[in-house]
Design a protein around this motif. Structure first.
Motif, PDB file in Angstrom:
ATOM      1  N   ILE A 302       0.840  -1.204   0.000  1.00  0.00           N
ATOM      2  CA  ILE A 302       0.000   0.000   0.000  1.00  0.00           C
ATOM      3  C   ILE A 302       0.875   1.253   0.000  1.00  0.00           C
ATOM      4  N   GLY A 303       1.933   1.249   0.805  1.00  0.00           N
ATOM      5  CA  GLY A 303       2.829   2.401   0.839  1.00  0.00           C
ATOM      6  C   GLY A 303       3.481   2.656  -0.514  1.00  0.00           C
ATOM      7  N   SER A 304       3.821   1.591  -1.218  1.00  0.00           N
ATOM      8  CA  SER A 304       4.434   1.745  -2.537  1.00  0.00           C
ATOM      9  C   SER A 304       3.452   2.357  -3.529  1.00  0.00           C
ATOM     10  N   ALA A 305       2.173   1.974  -3.431  1.00  0.00           N
ATOM     11  CA  ALA A 305       1.158   2.576  -4.306  1.00  0.00           C
ATOM     12  C   ALA A 305       1.005   4.063  -4.020  1.00  0.00           C
ATOM     13  N   ILE A 306       1.081   4.435  -2.754  1.00  0.00           N
ATOM     14  CA  ILE A 306       1.007   5.849  -2.380  1.00  0.00           C
ATOM     15  C   ILE A 306       2.233   6.592  -2.900  1.00  0.00           C
ATOM     16  N   LEU A 307       3.406   5.978  -2.784  1.00  0.00           N
ATOM     17  CA  LEU A 307       4.627   6.607  -3.292  1.00  0.00           C
ATOM     18  C   LEU A 307       4.541   6.809  -4.804  1.00  0.00           C
ATOM     19  N   ASP A 308       4.010   5.835  -5.522  1.00  0.00           N
ATOM     20  CA  ASP A 308       3.871   5.978  -6.975  1.00  0.00           C
ATOM     21  C   ASP A 308       3.048   7.215  -7.334  1.00  0.00           C
ATOM     22  N   ILE A 309       1.947   7.420  -6.600  1.00  0.00           N
ATOM     23  CA  ILE A 309       1.102   8.594  -6.854  1.00  0.00           C
ATOM     24  C   ILE A 309       1.876   9.873  -6.548  1.00  0.00           C
ATOM     25  N   ALA A 310       2.613   9.865  -5.425  1.00  0.00           N
ATOM     26  CA  ALA A 310       3.389  11.053  -5.043  1.00  0.00           C
ATOM     27  C   ALA A 310       4.430  11.397  -6.094  1.00  0.00           C
ATOM     28  N   GLU A 311       5.107  10.383  -6.627  1.00  0.00           N
ATOM     29  CA  GLU A 311       6.134  10.636  -7.638  1.00  0.00           C
ATOM     30  C   GLU A 311       5.522  11.153  -8.943  1.00  0.00           C
ATOM     31  N   GLN A 312       4.359  10.609  -9.307  1.00  0.00           N
ATOM     32  CA  GLN A 312       3.694  11.046 -10.536  1.00  0.00           C
ATOM     33  C   GLN A 312       3.280  12.505 -10.476  1.00  0.00           C
ATOM     34  N   HIS A 313       2.901  12.955  -9.271  1.00  0.00           N
ATOM     35  CA  HIS A 313       2.377  14.314  -9.134  1.00  0.00           C
ATOM     36  C   HIS A 313       3.352  15.263  -8.430  1.00  0.00           C
ATOM     37  N   GLY A 314       4.543  14.783  -8.133  1.00  0.00           N
ATOM     38  CA  GLY A 314       5.535  15.645  -7.502  1.00  0.00           C
ATOM     39  C   GLY A 314       5.156  16.105  -6.116  1.00  0.00           C
ATOM     40  N   LEU A 315       4.515  15.233  -5.349  1.00  0.00           N
ATOM     41  CA  LEU A 315       4.052  15.594  -3.999  1.00  0.00           C
ATOM     42  C   LEU A 315       5.063  15.175  -2.947  1.00  0.00           C
ATOM     43  N   GLY A 316       4.974  15.812  -1.790  1.00  0.00           N
ATOM     44  CA  GLY A 316       5.873  15.527  -0.694  1.00  0.00           C
ATOM     45  C   GLY A 316       7.059  16.469  -0.684  1.00  0.00           C
ATOM     46  N   THR A 317       7.969  16.208   0.241  1.00  0.00           N
ATOM     47  CA  THR A 317       9.169  17.047   0.401  1.00  0.00           C
ATOM     48  C   THR A 317      10.396  16.184   0.172  1.00  0.00           C
ATOM     49  N   ILE A 318      11.328  16.658  -0.691  1.00  0.00           N
ATOM     50  CA  ILE A 318      12.552  15.930  -0.982  1.00  0.00           C
ATOM     51  C   ILE A 318      13.632  16.402  -0.013  1.00  0.00           C
ATOM     52  N   LEU A 319      14.188  15.470   0.736  1.00  0.00           N
ATOM     53  CA  LEU A 319      15.220  15.770   1.719  1.00  0.00           C
ATOM     54  C   LEU A 319      16.533  15.100   1.315  1.00  0.00           C
ATOM     55  N   SER A 320      17.626  15.783   1.514  1.00  0.00           N
ATOM     56  CA  SER A 320      18.956  15.217   1.234  1.00  0.00           C
ATOM     57  C   SER A 320      19.550  14.650   2.510  1.00  0.00           C
ATOM     58  N   TYR A 321      20.349  13.604   2.340  1.00  0.00           N
ATOM     59  CA  TYR A 321      21.060  13.042   3.508  1.00  0.00           C
ATOM     60  C   TYR A 321      22.405  12.492   3.084  1.00  0.00           C
TER      61      TYR A 321
END
Length: 321
Positions: A302-321
């Motif tokens: 389920i988390g991977s499906a949510i991540l796929d949607i986020a990547e398609q729409h550019g959602l979330g915050t990108i953090l460097s480490y």
């Protein structure tokens, strides 16, 4: 040293993904099938228990067919409502299976509610008696709400008898369930259980017996979200006794001092039933109990499906480490 990045999805971010519940059902059914065919790695969850009403568990899962890997760190505190906090909180970390590097960290409260209710719904799809007309939901919290939502996709015209001491909570469940299903409040768990074809006990952790298996009528399917709270005979008088993962269930029984002394009759897993390795319902009169303790592979899927949607729409915050 090369800088890497990880996508952070907050609770609000995850809510914006709008993963269709029908898609979640398909994902969970497919993942159960992977479990039944052996295409998975899902070691029994490990955890700590800071209080009698609390746990913090680590749940790792690997799905080789989809090449998805991750870990959920989840806490359950039954008393959190007293300080206006959710009972279930947690984070899911998804990793790149080729490098091991984390690629996403997301709030896990929503996906836990969705995957738990979806697992119950798919279990019911394969094991419920014919002509399900009445479903008992004991508990009108987040799990109760999502169980009504998911099960109403399988049984859109069923009557849901929801039991909760908080009348307003039952009202909220009715308002947020968008289907033909009818939601009614029943004051006593025994009354709801005695007349239901499918019974979901979606309460917080119970130390004492609150539900008698003798209340379950012929053909009834019992789905405890939390394994505690039922009388001893739920493991000895059922016609069929199953779990989402037998090894994990037995480990849990040993580690937590479960009240169920005899689990020798456990027949197999839901995945075993789906792929035809184990017989499920044989007779319409069979009384069946299934302990779905929660599979990390479901969280990862389920988390991977949510991540796929986020990547398609550019959602979330990108953090460097």
């Amino acid at each position: 040293m090369t800088t890497s990045s990880v996508r952070w999805l907050s609770r609000n971010d995850v809510a914006k993904m709008s993963l269709p519940l029908t898609s979640a059902l398909d994902i969970i059914e497919g993942t159960f099938r992977d479990h039944g065919s052996g295409a998975f790695e899902n070691p029994p969850k490990i955890g700590i228990h800071p209080g009698n009403d609390s746990f913090i568990h680590a749940m790792a899962g690997w799905l080789p067919r989809q090449r998805r890997a991750g870990l959920k760190w989840v806490a359950g505190y039954s008393s959190n409502h007293k300080v206006s906090l959710p009972n279930i909180t947690g984070l899911l970390v998804l990793n790149d299976p080729d490098t091991g590097l984390p690629i996403c960290v997301m709030d896990a409260a929503y996906l836990t509610a969705v995957r738990t209710a979806a697992a119950s719904a798919i279990t019911s799809k394969y094991l419920s008696p014919p002509n399900v007309g009445r479903i008992a939901i004991i508990g009108a919290g987040l799990q109760g709400l999502y169980h009504v939502k998911m099960l109403s996709l399988i049984y859109p015209e069923a009557e849901f008898q929801v039991v909760d001491i908080n009348e307003n909570a039952v009202g909220r469940v009715a308002e947020q369930t968008y289907s033909k299903a009818t939601v009614v409040r029943v004051k006593e768990a025994e009354v709801a259980i005695r007349t239901a074809n499918v019974i979901v006990t979606a309460t917080s952790q119970l130390e004492d017996v609150a539900f008698q298996f003798g209340w379950v009528k012929e053909g009834g399917l019992v789905l405890p979200v939390n394994p505690r709270g039922w009388s001893q005979d739920i493991t000895t008088e059922t016609d069929v006794l199953l779990a989402d993962d037998v090894e994990q269930f037995k480990t849990y029984i040993t580690a937590t001092g479960s009240p169920y002394r005899d689990i020798s009759r456990i027949r197999g897993s839901i995945g075993d039933v789906i792929v035809g390795r184990v017989a499920g319902r044989v007779s319409n009169a069979d009384r069946i109990a299934v302990f779905n303790l929660g599979l990390a592979m479901h969280d990862v899927a389920i988390g991977s499906a949510i991540l796929d949607i986020a990547e398609q729409h550019g959602l979330g915050t990108i953090l460097s480490y």
